[in-house]
Design a protein around this motif. Structure first.
Motif: not given
Length: 289
Positions: A103-115
């Motif tokens: 998950l730390d390798s995800l782009l911040i925007g993609d991680k936000n979408a998962l959140l």
């Protein structure tokens, strides 16, 4: 798009020639399907465009997650995880189906979408929290609809082509500054970059060293300035960057970042003003009243 994931339950099927009584078959079916957690495919703002070959999300438009359950609520209320600031990361690790995904390798925007998607599976689209009107400063309870959150694609598709040039390394050159002549090379940030910046700021504060969270955040996405990649040169550039040009850098960079667009209209009941407002991600987002 949800399904019941019966293939993940690991139940052994009876031999093909075994005759199962109807009542027993019905009971078996109920026991199998009653506890299957549904899943959902979350669309990524990046569409997988900015991941290198070999990364699990290279050219992948979606990530599969399971719905939040009591197990995830336990994670969100764990005093140990909350104290260490790990609750949200552990939550995402728990719901993402592909456990090999870092998950730390995800782009911040993609991680936000998962959140956002995870929050919806747990508590629904409605998100009610305190909001202060920017016009009259009255604080009221306001309900946001997370189901209307849109995506910004990022990259050259949303950037101003007049000021931005893409490189073959996945970075971008930004120009068009008003007060100075400069070419700034920037990169898209990932989860580990965000953590590294927070760690640097924390360390400097611990040792009572002067630090600027604003400058740290800017330097985290800058690769080079006029071809110079040394940290001291980049820091000096930022410290002497005119405010107008600093705003230009931040504005153009924001258009490059694939992300979730959390802006919604807020209608103030007190003064009647309608104002575009970014949905506030405070404690009530994952810990609703």
């Amino acid at each position: 798009m949800s399904r019941n994931n019966e293939d993940r339950l690991g139940t052994a099927a009876p031999p093909a020639d075994t005759v199962v009584p109807a009542a027993a078959q019905q009971a078996q079916d109920q026991s199998v399907f009653a506890f299957a957690t549904p899943t959902e495919f979350v669309e990524l703002p990046s569409g997988g465009r900015f991941y290198d070959e070999g990364h699990p999300l290279h050219n992948q438009e979606t990530v599969e997650i399971k719905f939040m359950t009591a197990k995830e609520e336990d994670i969100l209320t764990s005093p140990a995880l909350l104290k260490k600031g790990l609750a949200i990361d552990r939550l995402l690790q728990s719901v993402v189906i592909d456990k090999t995904l870092d998950l730390d390798s995800l782009l911040i925007g993609d991680k936000n979408a998962l959140l956002v998607a995870t929050r919806i599976t747990g508590y629904g689209n409605e998100y009610t929290t305190n909001v202060t009107c920017p016009a009259c400063t009255t604080t009221t309870r306001h309900e946001f609809d997370l189901g209307t959150v849109d995506h910004q694609l990022g990259g050259l598709q949303t950037a101003d082509a007049e000021f931005v040039t893409a490189t073959d390394k996945g970075t971008f050159f930004i120009e068009g500054f008003k007060r100075i002549e400069a070419t700034v090379e920037v990169r898209l940030l990932r989860g580990h970059d965000q953590k590294a910046t927070a760690s640097r700021i924390k360390t400097k504060k611990k040792h009572k060293l002067s630090t600027s969270q604003f400058l740290e955040q800017l330097s985290s996405f800058i690769v080079s300035v006029n071809g110079n990649k040394t940290a001291s040169y980049i820091t000096s550039f930022l410290e002497n960057l005119p405010a107008m040009d600093s705003r230009h850098l931040r504005t153009v960079y924001a258009t490059l970042v694939p992300n979730v667009d959390m802006t919604q209209d807020f209608d103030c009941e007190s003064c009647g003003v309608t104002t575009p407002m970014e949905v506030p991600l405070n404690a009530e987002f994952f810990w609703p009243r």
